[in-house]
Design a protein around this motif. Structure first.
Motif, PDB file in Angstrom:
ATOM      1  N   ASP A   1       0.810  -1.395  -0.162  1.00 57.88           N
ATOM      2  CA  ASP A   1       0.174  -0.490  -0.380  1.00 57.88           C
ATOM      3  C   ASP A   1       1.576   0.801  -0.277  1.00 57.88           C
ATOM      4  O   ASP A   1       2.221   1.151   0.573  1.00 57.88           O
ATOM      5  CB  ASP A   1      -0.696  -0.052   0.986  1.00 57.88           C
ATOM      6  CG  ASP A   1      -2.334   0.911   1.420  1.00 57.88           C
ATOM      7  OD1 ASP A   1      -1.586   1.714   0.991  1.00 57.88           O
ATOM      8  OD2 ASP A   1      -2.982   0.729   2.227  1.00 57.88           O
TER       9      ASP A   1
ATOM     10  N   ARG B   1       5.041   6.420   5.122  1.00 60.05           N
ATOM     11  CA  ARG B   1       4.858   6.131   6.699  1.00 60.05           C
ATOM     12  C   ARG B   1       6.168   5.125   6.707  1.00 60.05           C
ATOM     13  O   ARG B   1       6.413   6.202   7.573  1.00 60.05           O
ATOM     14  CB  ARG B   1       3.902   5.046   7.777  1.00 60.05           C
ATOM     15  CG  ARG B   1       2.368   5.572   7.661  1.00 60.05           C
ATOM     16  CD  ARG B   1       1.755   4.467   8.460  1.00 60.05           C
ATOM     17  NE  ARG B   1       1.273   3.394   8.250  1.00 60.05           N
ATOM     18  CZ  ARG B   1      -0.127   2.716   6.893  1.00 60.05           C
ATOM     19  NH1 ARG B   1      -0.490   3.529   6.551  1.00 60.05           N
ATOM     20  NH2 ARG B   1       0.194   1.824   6.384  1.00 60.05           N
TER      21      ARG B   1
ATOM     22  N   ARG C   1       0.279   4.039   0.997  1.00 59.87           N
ATOM     23  CA  ARG C   1       0.586   4.869   2.813  1.00 59.87           C
ATOM     24  C   ARG C   1       1.489   3.754   3.405  1.00 59.87           C
ATOM     25  O   ARG C   1       2.273   4.673   4.404  1.00 59.87           O
ATOM     26  CB  ARG C   1      -1.031   4.787   3.353  1.00 59.87           C
ATOM     27  CG  ARG C   1      -2.129   5.223   2.501  1.00 59.87           C
ATOM     28  CD  ARG C   1      -3.441   4.863   2.639  1.00 59.87           C
ATOM     29  NE  ARG C   1      -3.923   3.545   2.887  1.00 59.87           N
ATOM     30  CZ  ARG C   1      -4.955   3.213   2.891  1.00 59.87           C
ATOM     31  NH1 ARG C   1      -6.120   4.317   3.857  1.00 59.87           N
ATOM     32  NH2 ARG C   1      -5.118   1.854   2.435  1.00 59.87           N
TER      33      ARG C   1
END
Length: 68
Positions: free
Chosen positions: A19, A25, A21
């Motif tokens: 992902d 992160r 994201r």
């Protein structure tokens, strides 16, 4: 095989590719300087955009345009 491992509770499956994201992160978590700079920039942004005097000036300008 993978479904069997997951079904048995002996492991986990993650989507491929990861992902986006997750990558973001990881970048933030691994870069203390980036976090510090972002904190400073964020604080400056909030002071600039949400200062009561500046908000009042912007709203006064909006009301002047509505009255014109």
């Amino acid at each position: 095989v993978l479904r069997g491992v997951v079904a048995s509770g002996g492991g986990a499956a993650t989507p491929t590719p990861p992902d986006p994201r997750t990558a973001a992160r990881r970048q933030w978590l691994s870069d203390p300087e980036r976090r510090e700079q972002a904190g400073r920039r964020g604080a400056a942004f909030v002071r600039e955009q949400y200062d009561w005097a500046k908000l009042a000036q912007r709203w006064a300008g909006h009301y002047e345009k509505l009255l014109a």
